[in-house]
Structure formats: C-alpha cells, structure tokens
Design a protein around this motif. Structure first.
Motif, mmCIF file in Angstrom:
data_model
loop_
_atom_site.group_PDB
_atom_site.id
_atom_site.type_symbol
_atom_site.label_atom_id
_atom_site.label_comp_id
_atom_site.label_asym_id
_atom_site.label_seq_id
_atom_site.Cartn_x
_atom_site.Cartn_y
_atom_site.Cartn_z
ATOM 1 N N HIS A 200 0.872 -1.174 0.000
ATOM 2 C CA HIS A 200 0.000 0.000 0.000
ATOM 3 C C HIS A 200 0.912 1.227 0.000
ATOM 4 O O HIS A 200 1.977 1.214 0.634
ATOM 5 C CB HIS A 200 -0.881 -0.009 1.254
ATOM 6 C CG HIS A 200 -1.905 1.057 1.252
ATOM 7 N ND1 HIS A 200 -1.628 2.353 1.610
ATOM 8 C CD2 HIS A 200 -3.209 1.023 0.908
ATOM 9 C CE1 HIS A 200 -2.718 3.078 1.499
ATOM 10 N NE2 HIS A 200 -3.695 2.293 1.067
ATOM 11 N N ALA B 83 -8.229 -3.394 0.973
ATOM 12 C CA ALA B 83 -8.893 -2.088 0.910
ATOM 13 C C ALA B 83 -9.195 -1.779 -0.543
ATOM 14 O O ALA B 83 -8.358 -2.026 -1.421
ATOM 15 C CB ALA B 83 -8.007 -1.007 1.517
ATOM 16 N N ASP B 84 -10.370 -1.277 -0.793
ATOM 17 C CA ASP B 84 -10.792 -0.959 -2.158
ATOM 18 C C ASP B 84 -10.665 -2.181 -3.074
ATOM 19 O O ASP B 84 -10.297 -2.060 -4.238
ATOM 20 C CB ASP B 84 -10.009 0.229 -2.717
ATOM 21 C CG ASP B 84 -10.168 1.488 -1.866
ATOM 22 O OD1 ASP B 84 -11.302 1.730 -1.388
ATOM 23 O OD2 ASP B 84 -9.183 2.200 -1.678
ATOM 24 N N GLY B 85 -10.932 -3.358 -2.511
ATOM 25 C CA GLY B 85 -10.936 -4.589 -3.293
ATOM 26 C C GLY B 85 -9.577 -5.181 -3.577
ATOM 27 O O GLY B 85 -9.483 -6.195 -4.272
ATOM 28 N N GLU B 86 -8.500 -4.594 -3.046
ATOM 29 C CA GLU B 86 -7.148 -5.095 -3.311
ATOM 30 C C GLU B 86 -6.419 -5.414 -2.016
ATOM 31 O O GLU B 86 -6.497 -4.654 -1.052
ATOM 32 C CB GLU B 86 -6.323 -4.052 -4.065
ATOM 33 C CG GLU B 86 -6.689 -3.870 -5.499
ATOM 34 C CD GLU B 86 -5.681 -2.988 -6.200
ATOM 35 O OE1 GLU B 86 -5.203 -3.399 -7.273
ATOM 36 O OE2 GLU B 86 -5.353 -1.911 -5.678
#
Length: 142
Positions: free
Chosen positions: A51, A124-127
């Motif tokens: 991230h 987070a946010d699909g990743e």
C-alpha cells in the motif's frame, strides 16, 4: 431434521469458504509480488505488493528503526537481480487471513543473511496490499 440442518449449514458455509479462498489468494498474490520484487529488483513488483502508505520497522543495533515505503523501494529496487540471485531462496512460511486482514511470515535466505519478515496485509478498495513490514535479520558467518 438432522439431515436438513446439516444440508442448510453446508449451503450457507460454501459461499463463506469461497470468499475465504479468494481472500487468501489475493493476500498471497500481494506477498508473491513482494518476493518477485526481491528476486528481480523491480520497483513495479514492490509497488504492486505494498500500500502506498506502508511502513517498515526493525531493530538496528538495539534501537528502533523505521523506513517509508518510498525509501525502501529506492534502496531495494535496483532494476536487476542481485549478483548472487542463484544462491538466494525465498518462501512464504505461513499466511493467515481473517476477513479483510492478514499476516504473512516470509523467509528470505541469502548467502550472507537470513531475514524473517512479518507482513501485515489489508484488503482495501478490493485489493490486498502489505501495509506494514517488521523483520529480523541474522547475519551468517562467512
């Protein structure tokens, strides 16, 4: 009645197991990008693993040390494999995923040092991405 309860619980458990398998695969993919970054020196692989707000922490000579992701990539991403890459081994020792959080233990066994990395992962946010790395480095006698 007992068979009906068993059948209902199996039907309800199947989607949860599928979601867990997908999440574990996503977390494993992030860790594999991290391992590929070390193997190739690729900034893109490290970027796919972490991230953007990730941090790295360790103990240096008895004192707490930290590094931003940008500083880590600047030092680790050489754009080419290490000279001794053929002698280096890396593997995922363990991976534990619960919901949108996970923890991986990774071993990087190099000719002169053995690292044990603990990677915290978040979806987070699909990743799935690594958000935190702590590690132990043990120098080998030459």
């Amino acid at each position: 009645m007992r068979s009906l309860i068993l059948a209902a619980s199996l039907i309800l458990a199947a989607p949860l197991a599928h979601a867990q398998d997908k999440d574990e695969a996503g977390a494993r993919a992030a860790v594999n990008h991290y391992l590929a970054g070390h193997a190739t020196g690729s900034a893109a692989e490290f970027g796919a693993a972490f991230h953007p707000k990730a941090m790295l922490y360790w103990n240096r000579d008895g004192s707490f040390a930290e590094r931003t992701l940008a500083d880590f990539i600047a030092a680790a991403a050489t754009g080419k494999p290490a000279v001794d890459e053929a002698q280096r081994r890396r593997w995922i020792e363990s991976l534990d995923v619960t919901g949108n959080a996970g923890m991986a233990k990774v071993v990087l066994d190099y000719p002169s040092v053995r690292f044990v990395d603990y990677l915290s992962l978040v979806k987070a946010d699909g990743e799935w991405r690594i958000v935190n790395k702590i590690f132990q480095a043990d120098r080998k006698e030459q």
